[in-house]
Design an enzyme around this catalytic site. Structure first.
Site, PDB file in Angstrom:
ATOM      1  CB  SER A  63       3.675  19.386 131.670  1.00 25.21           C
ATOM      2  OG  SER A  63       3.675  18.089 131.109  1.00 25.21           O
ATOM      3  CE  LYS A  64      -3.737  20.311 134.454  1.00 26.72           C
ATOM      4  NZ  LYS A  64      -4.215  19.810 135.729  1.00 26.72           N
TER       5      LYS A  64
END
Ligand code: GLU
Length: 472
Positions: A244-245
């Site tokens: 994820s980011k």
């Protein structure tokens, strides 16, 4: 399954989302390597059926990602949306063959079915009452087209990565193929497109493994040869959690903007989930030659930015100077920085031999090459300025005179500067700081001799003089 004599056709089928995820980039790379290593074809299909998301910009983001990574595809990119009439045609053919049926159940009826099933503790999988209704008894009313899926037994996927995967048919419902407005569902569209494009190997993320069971049912209903399935584990973050980011860059272009050369990114992405013995560092040719589905692991690969840096360093060190300068041009354009002038490009090319051995990225290379790109008068940074005290400036001024007529080669320059240091009762090392400051305006630079040789006599002497006569 495609037999081994058929030429290989692979594809990447991204849905435009606005960026190209590195997972998509890796899937594209695997498909590209597999096809290119076998003289096959690699195709691109844009899965643009979601009209809200499929903007021209979102599609462009995919083309940009592919272009940057150097993953060239054969023929025109196919738009899935544009194939909708063909998808519908196949759905009707499936009905004609008795493998699909009109279902008139409304959303409310389906909900009511599920609720009753829940209350009775039965499976909530919808069983349409229209599955076996004769044509004569079918109303003239809105309907969807559903697959008449086998209700007993199993659907088995032989997957090149996951092995034999068995799905119970009583857990797969009669999926919708055509909606009541006549538009095809994703599941149908993928199969028809893959079939029509002649795809022999569907190499994709394992988030599509469940879809493979449903898609296989469509292939089997149509009597079409299934592709070889290869579902690759997704990429995880360094902590083993889904990427994820918060793990850092997830878009492939973010890596381009960090200044990772595309060749290094290909090498790094290839190793995310695939291996060839202990080989970590390799060229495109090697990857093409070595890549096979058996080398894809079953557990998720973890992103490792330290490793990416070392892979980038290896590629930078072995890339051609001109190729590196071209990559730097792309990097500058991509990050909105001014382009290099022709003079700067020539200087950078000449300097490359002394920059590329320890650089970790393109900006790192540019930083090390500051001396070659700068123009007079140089503005020394704080550390460099501190080297240019009155005594050092005096020495630099004397050096400009002493170096006026020496021959401009490494041995002579070394001998001249060593002698100059000895004459002052010191070692060359003591002169290096002021020389770096004068030649590069920095305290950390390539070797003084390399810098002198790259920029030449005239520029060297002019820079020494600038520094020597600079106001303290
Ligand atoms: N469009 C799907 C995706 O972006 C890929 C479909 C496929 O590879 O079959 O995840």
């Amino acid at each position: 399954m495609a037999d081994s004599s058929t030429p290989v056709v692979t594809r990447i089928a991204p849905s435009p989302t606005g960026t190209m995820h590195i997972g998509t980039a890796r899937t594209a790379l695997f498909n590209w390597l597999y096809a290119r290593g076998r003289g096959g074809k690699f195709l691109l299909r844009i899965e643009d059926t979601d009209r809200a998301r499929s903007t021209p910009e979102a599609t462009q983001a995919i083309l940009d990602g592919m272009g940057w990574l150097g993953l060239d595809w054969d023929g025109e990119a196919v738009s899935q949306f544009e194939q909708a009439p063909r998808h519908a045609e196949v759905a009707h053919e499936m009905r004609a063959r008795g493998h699909a049926y009109r279902c008139y159940s409304t959303q409310e009826e389906i909900e009511a079915f599920r609720e009753a099933a829940r209350a009775e503790g039965r499976s909530t999988l919808f069983l349409s009452p229209w599955r076996d209704v004769a044509e004569a008894d079918q109303p003239d009313a809105p309907h969807v087209l559903r697959l008449k899926a086998p209700r007993e037994g199993t659907t088995v996927i032989e997957d090149a990565v996951q092995g034999t995967v068995t799905f119970r048919n009583d857990q797969l419902d009669d999926m919708v193929l055509l909606r009541s407005d006549g538009t095809p569902t994703y599941m149908l569209a993928v199969v028809v497109d893959d079939h029509d494009m002649g795809v022999t190997h569907a190499i994709r993320g394992d988030d599509h493994l469940n879809n493979a069971a449903r898609q296989a049912q469509i292939y089997r209903a149509m009597d079409w040869a299934e592709p070889v399935w290869a579902h690759i584990p997704l990429i995880h973050g360094p902590d083993g959690k889904k990427l994820s980011k918060r793990h850092g860059a997830t878009g492939v272009m973010e890596y381009a903007e960090l200044g990772i050369p595309a060749a290094a990114m290909r090498n790094y992405l290839a190793r995310l989930g695939w291996s060839h013995g202990d080989d970590e560092l390799f060229t495109d040719e090697q990857a093409r030659e070595w890549f096979e589905l058996g080398g894809i692991g079953r557990s998720p690969a973890r992103l490792d930015l330290k490793k990416l840096e070392s892979v980038a360093g290896w590629h930078i060190a072995r890339m051609e100077d001109a190729e590196l300068v071209a990559e730097i041009g792309r990097y500058l354009a991509l990050t909105g920085q001014p382009a290099l002038s022709q003079v700067q490009k020539d200087m950078l090319t000449a300097a490359m031999y002394c920059l590329k051995d320890r650089a970790k990225s393109l900006p790192d290379l540019l930083d090390k090459g500051t001396f070659a790109l700068a123009s007079r008068p140089l503005q020394p940074d704080e550390k460099a300025a501190a080297q240019l005290d009155a005594v050092s400036r005096g020495i630099l001024l004397e050096l400009t005179a002493q170096m006026q007529n020496v021959s401009w080669d490494r041995d002579t320059l070394e001998a001249t500067l060593t002698q100059a240091a000895e004459a002052r009762g010191t070692k060359f090392g003591k002169l290096a700081g002021p020389l770096r400051a004068a030649l590069a305006g920095r305290s950390v630079t390539p070797s003084v001799f390399d810098m002198m040789l790259v920029i030449g006599r005239e520029e060297t002497l002019a820079r020494l003089k600038d520094a020597a006569t600079r106001e303290a």
